[in-house]
Design an enzyme around this catalytic site. Structure first.
Site, short mmCIF file in Angstrom:
data_model
loop_
_atom_site.label_atom_id
_atom_site.label_comp_id
_atom_site.label_asym_id
_atom_site.label_seq_id
_atom_site.Cartn_x
_atom_site.Cartn_y
_atom_site.Cartn_z
N TYR A 223 -1.86 0.37 10.00
CA TYR A 223 -2.14 -0.30 8.72
C TYR A 223 -0.90 -0.26 7.83
O TYR A 223 -0.40 -1.29 7.35
CB TYR A 223 -3.33 0.37 8.03
CG TYR A 223 -3.50 -0.07 6.60
CD1 TYR A 223 -3.88 -1.37 6.31
CD2 TYR A 223 -3.26 0.81 5.55
CE1 TYR A 223 -4.01 -1.79 4.98
CE2 TYR A 223 -3.39 0.40 4.24
CZ TYR A 223 -3.77 -0.90 3.96
OH TYR A 223 -3.88 -1.31 2.66
N THR B 271 0.82 -1.22 0.00
CA THR B 271 0.00 0.00 0.00
C THR B 271 0.85 1.26 0.00
O THR B 271 1.97 1.27 0.53
CB THR B 271 -0.89 0.01 1.26
OG1 THR B 271 -1.53 1.29 1.37
CG2 THR B 271 -0.10 -0.20 2.54
N1 UFG Z 1 -12.74 10.87 3.14
C1 UFG Z 1 -13.68 11.81 3.47
N2 UFG Z 1 -14.93 11.38 3.83
C2 UFG Z 1 -15.26 10.06 3.87
C3 UFG Z 1 -14.28 9.09 3.53
C4 UFG Z 1 -13.01 9.54 3.17
O1 UFG Z 1 -13.42 13.01 3.46
O2 UFG Z 1 -16.41 9.75 4.23
C5 UFG Z 1 -11.39 11.32 2.76
C6 UFG Z 1 -10.30 10.77 3.66
O3 UFG Z 1 -10.14 11.55 4.79
C7 UFG Z 1 -9.10 10.79 2.69
C8 UFG Z 1 -9.72 10.54 1.33
O4 UFG Z 1 -11.11 10.83 1.47
O5 UFG Z 1 -8.54 12.05 2.70
C9 UFG Z 1 -9.60 9.11 0.87
O6 UFG Z 1 -10.03 8.26 1.91
P1 UFG Z 1 -10.36 6.72 1.69
O7 UFG Z 1 -10.88 6.21 2.99
O8 UFG Z 1 -11.19 6.54 0.48
O9 UFG Z 1 -8.94 6.09 1.37
P2 UFG Z 1 -7.56 6.22 2.18
O10 UFG Z 1 -6.72 7.22 1.43
O11 UFG Z 1 -7.74 6.45 3.61
O12 UFG Z 1 -6.96 4.76 2.08
C10 UFG Z 1 -6.91 4.08 0.87
C11 UFG Z 1 -6.90 2.60 1.15
C12 UFG Z 1 -5.65 2.20 1.82
C13 UFG Z 1 -4.45 2.74 1.09
C14 UFG Z 1 -4.56 4.19 0.83
C15 UFG Z 1 -3.40 4.65 0.02
O13 UFG Z 1 -8.00 2.25 1.97
O14 UFG Z 1 -5.60 0.82 1.85
O15 UFG Z 1 -5.76 4.44 0.17
O16 UFG Z 1 -3.56 5.95 -0.41
F1 UFG Z 1 -3.35 2.53 1.79
#
Ligand code: UFG
Length: 325
Positions: free
Chosen positions: A140, A116
């Site tokens: 994670y 990741t």
């Molecule tokens: N976000 C919001 N509101 C929500 C959900 C997410 O504002 O309801 C924001 C988060 O704060 C973040 C962005 O949208 O800034 C993306 O969030 P995601 O939860 O969609 O994804 P993440 O970036 O947290 O994580 C994902 C995968 C991980 C991986 C990562 C790498 O879940 O496994 O991308 O960038 F490691």
């Protein structure tokens, strides 16, 4: 080849199983169905089991004689990992060690690992290359970085060769909407936006508007799941033809802010759903964008779905189908 796909009933794993099946490989899926679904396994055989169960793994490997392992089974929610770190060190690190041990014991020498972008933490520059320091800011990312380290060490003293693919933000669904993301408690931005557009949630929360980014919200590199699967197929081919161990980023090299994604989801769905600005979510880096030049150069990866609206459209078709089921 005969390939073991752990987590093959889950979101990304099931797309891998579909492609391997379409290409005529023999596939065995090993999944505890904690977040996966039996009906997502379109090809091969499903064995319900846990990677924590070393005796079951030993039996499976002894009975099947795999050529390669693709290891997708893992816990993946950043925020949960901050609250329950041991769950992540057990599921992601200890269980990967179990699987690597089974490979060594049973002479399986090809291993594809789902890593990741979270291994980088807050990178000093974006786009981030594979040479950037690993400095995860949540359990994670740390648990995945530990598996990469274990693979590096083990491959140095055994015949095991591996490709670790560092996924950026995987989204979208199968072109025929047969499979897609289907979590009981969805947490990902695009999925939650679509569920809000469908009226299943009252509003979307935008987590943090005070980041040091142009519009104050976090920037991510959203990659279509099928481009990611193409990378896995190339990685498998690389190992099958005797290639050495590698680590590659998988992303498009272009980032979108949370607000831009919300705008794109409104555009694609035609629904002006409610989005409320709230505080930051723990464990979120401000920006993560991939430099994927290495996998393009070395494996000839040619992503063909680099279009945020297309990614969202495939996810939208899938979400609508889920509602009808
Ligand atoms: N976000 C919001 N509101 C929500 C959900 C997410 O504002 O309801 C924001 C988060 O704060 C973040 C962005 O949208 O800034 C993306 O969030 P995601 O939860 O969609 O994804 P993440 O970036 O947290 O994580 C994902 C995968 C991980 C991986 C990562 C790498 O879940 O496994 O991308 O960038 F490691």
């Amino acid at each position: 080849m005969k390939i073991l796909v752990t987590g093959g009933a889950g979101y990304i794993g099931s797309h891998m199983v579909r492609t391997l099946g379409e290409q005529g490989h023999e596939v065995v899926v090993y999944d505890n169905l904690s977040t996966g679904h039996r009906e997502s396994v379109l090809y091969g055989r499903l064995v319900v089991g846990d990677t924590a169960d070393t005796a079951a793994l030993d039996h499976l490997f002894g009975a099947e004689g795999f050529d390669a392992v693709a290891h997708f089974a893992a816990s993946i929610v950043v925020e949960e990992s901050v609250r329950e770190p041991l769950k992540y060190y057990r599921n992601n690190f200890c269980n990967a060690v179990n699987l690597i041990s089974a490979c060594l014991e049973h002479h399986v020498d090809k291993f594809i690992f789902s890593s990741t972008a979270a291994v980088y933490g807050i990178p000093s520059e974006n786009p981030v290359t594979e040479k950037s320091a690993l400095s995860p800011i949540n359990p994670y990312g740390a648990s995945k970085a530990m598996v990469e380290q274990a693979l590096r060490d083990v491959s140095g003293v055994s015949s095991l060769r591996y490709v670790a693919l560092r996924y950026f933000n995987v989204a979208g669904a199968d072109a025929l909407s047969r499979i897609g993301q289907k979590y009981k408690d969805a947490t990902h931005l695009i999925t939650l936006s679509l569920k809000t557009a469908l009226g299943l949630r009252p509003q979307l929360s935008i987590f943090g508007t005070d980041y040091n980014t142009p519009d104050g919200t976090c920037i991510r590199d959203y990659i279509h799941v099928d481009d990611l699967i193409d990378a896995h197929v190339l990685a498998l081919g690389h190992l099958a033809s005797g290639g050495g161990s590698k680590v590659y980023n998988c992303g498009y090299g272009s980032g979108y802010s949370v607000k831009e994604v919300v705008g794109a989801v409104r555009r694609v769905t035609g629904i002006d759903f409610r989005a409320a600005e709230t505080g930051r979510r723990e464990g979120d880096p401000p920006a993560l964008v991939a430099d994927s030049a290495l996998i393009k150069k070395e494996l000839g990866w040619k992503p063909s779905r680099n279009d945020l609206d297309f990614i969202i459209r495939t996810a939208w078709e899938w979400e609508q189908k889920l509602q009808k089921c």
